[in-house]
Design an enzyme around this catalytic site. Structure first.
Site, PDB file in Angstrom:
ATOM      1  N   HIS A  35       0.843  -1.197   0.000  1.00 17.17           N
ATOM      2  CA  HIS A  35       0.000   0.000   0.000  1.00 17.17           C
ATOM      3  C   HIS A  35       0.875   1.243   0.000  1.00 17.17           C
ATOM      4  O   HIS A  35       2.080   1.173   0.230  1.00 17.17           O
ATOM      5  CB  HIS A  35      -0.905   0.017   1.246  1.00 17.17           C
ATOM      6  N   ASP A  60       0.663   5.341   1.766  1.00 13.70           N
ATOM      7  CA  ASP A  60      -0.008   5.995   2.891  1.00 13.70           C
ATOM      8  C   ASP A  60      -0.798   7.211   2.411  1.00 13.70           C
ATOM      9  O   ASP A  60      -0.307   7.990   1.579  1.00 13.70           O
ATOM     10  CB  ASP A  60       1.007   6.430   3.948  1.00 13.70           C
ATOM     11  N   HIS A 114       4.743   0.096  -0.103  1.00 15.68           N
ATOM     12  CA  HIS A 114       5.500  -0.649   0.894  1.00 15.68           C
ATOM     13  C   HIS A 114       4.612  -1.699   1.544  1.00 15.68           C
ATOM     14  O   HIS A 114       3.391  -1.686   1.391  1.00 15.68           O
ATOM     15  CB  HIS A 114       6.119   0.285   1.941  1.00 15.68           C
ATOM     16  N   ARG A 134       6.521  -8.799  15.818  1.00 18.80           N
ATOM     17  CA  ARG A 134       7.142  -7.510  15.496  1.00 18.80           C
ATOM     18  C   ARG A 134       6.240  -6.387  15.969  1.00 18.80           C
ATOM     19  O   ARG A 134       5.010  -6.481  15.855  1.00 18.80           O
ATOM     20  CB  ARG A 134       7.369  -7.396  13.984  1.00 18.80           C
TER      21      ARG A 134
END
Length: 338
Positions: free
Chosen positions: A215, A217, A271, A281
């Site tokens: 996607h 941002d 990204h 994570r």
């Protein structure tokens, strides 16, 4: 034994997972790289020439990569560590408590996990998050005070970094908006968001599974702090590259609004996060957004038509519901008549 903190990925998405286990899709592979690293201390203690050189590095990385890292950004390790500790504690709550906002006062829809609209594995995000508008963390008896104060302090410090970087990028464009204080007027704390992310370990199909699907941002800038597990990847020169984690740095990326506003000078780059088989994570993202009625207008002869941030957000949400993915800026390109 208490309830697990993990969302029920395997049962909810059993059909998708079974289908892909049988078909064995190709593994996700990306070469590791180091993002441009910029020392912001030069902006404060350097002479005029050093300050200008630092600004050029920021603008250059935003044009070439759409991503860069900053160190000596002015946010203390104590503030970051406190925020991370509260984040870990929040995600260790039982899944049902997170889903029902027990002892929390976040707006409905703030807690997210998986991808409800996923129809194939590539649309599924193996992660959970609290996507919180900053107005939600104002003092409230219903929200744990340590969590609230940690989020508020972290967001306040990161906001200063975002404002400074936005001003520099505008200045390097020699924009009229820089002189008018556009970002300080339009990107106020109440319109920005803090997203606390957790990517649980993914023992199945981990080399094909996305922690979050590819996607861009939908903001001006995103400021990210991540741990040292790794998994963040971005597109560079047409190929996916893996970002080498640096827990001492903040990762900055350009959002769609800056790309449109700068007339494609600054790049909003696709990204994703790749799942890890054995390690969870954590990351924290600050989304530097304007008010919904803010009009985004390209500089000089525009590639994109003018649009409001509210209009853009609505279109993105509609596209995700219909297609399962975000279309984004291509919808707003001006069609040139030959």
């Amino acid at each position: 034994m208490g309830e697990s903190p993990d969302p029920p990925f395997e049962t909810t998405y059993k059909n998708l997972l079974d289908k892909n286990l049988a078909e064995a899709p190709p593994a996700v592979v990306a070469e590791e790289c180091e993002l441009p690293l910029i020392d912001m201390k030069q902006l404060w203690v350097g002479d005029r020439e050093e300050r200008e050189a630092c600004k050029k590095l920021i603008a250059g990385a935003s044009q070439e990569w759409g991503f860069f890292q900053v160190i000596n950004h002015g946010i203390s390790g104590e503030v970051i560590d406190r925020m991370r500790a509260e984040q870990v504690k929040l995600f260790k709550k039982p899944f049902h408590d997170k889903k029902t906002y027990k002892d929390l006062n976040f707006s409905a829809g703030s807690y997210r996990w998986g991808t409800p609209s996923a129809t194939c594995l590539k649309q599924l995000s193996w992660s959970e998050a609290f996507h919180v508008q900053l107005t939600d963390i104002l003092p409230s008896p219903a929200l744990d005070d340590t969590l609230r104060s940690s989020m508020e302090q972290f967001a306040s410090k990161v906001s200063e970094v975002a404002q400074q970087l936005a001003d520099i990028l505008a200045e390097e464009m020699m924009s009229e908006y820089d002189q008018r204080g556009f970002f300080r007027e339009k990107c106020l704390p109440y319109s920005c968001y803090l997203r606390l992310n957790r990517y649980p370990a993914c023992p199945i199909l981990y080399n094909q599974m996305m922690g979050i699907m590819p996607h861009t941002d939908s903001d001006f800038l995103t400021v990210l702090h991540q741990d040292n597990v790794g998994g963040l990847q971005l597109v560079k020169d047409g190929s996916w590259v893996a970002v080498k984690p640096n827990p001492h740095a903040l990762v900055i990326n350009i959002g769609d609004l800056f790309q449109a506003w700068s007339n494609n000078v600054y790049k909003s780059v696709e990204h994703r996060v790749v799942a890890n088989a054995v390690k969870e994570r954590f990351s924290i993202a600050y989304f530097f957004c304007p008010s919904l009625d803010t009009v985004i207008k390209s500089q000089s002869s525009g590639v994109y038509r003018s649009f409001s941030f509210g209009e853009y957000k609505k279109q993105v949400q509609e596209d995700v519901q219909i297609f399962g993915y975000k279309v984004g800026l291509p919808r707003l390109k001006i069609q040139k008549v030959l």
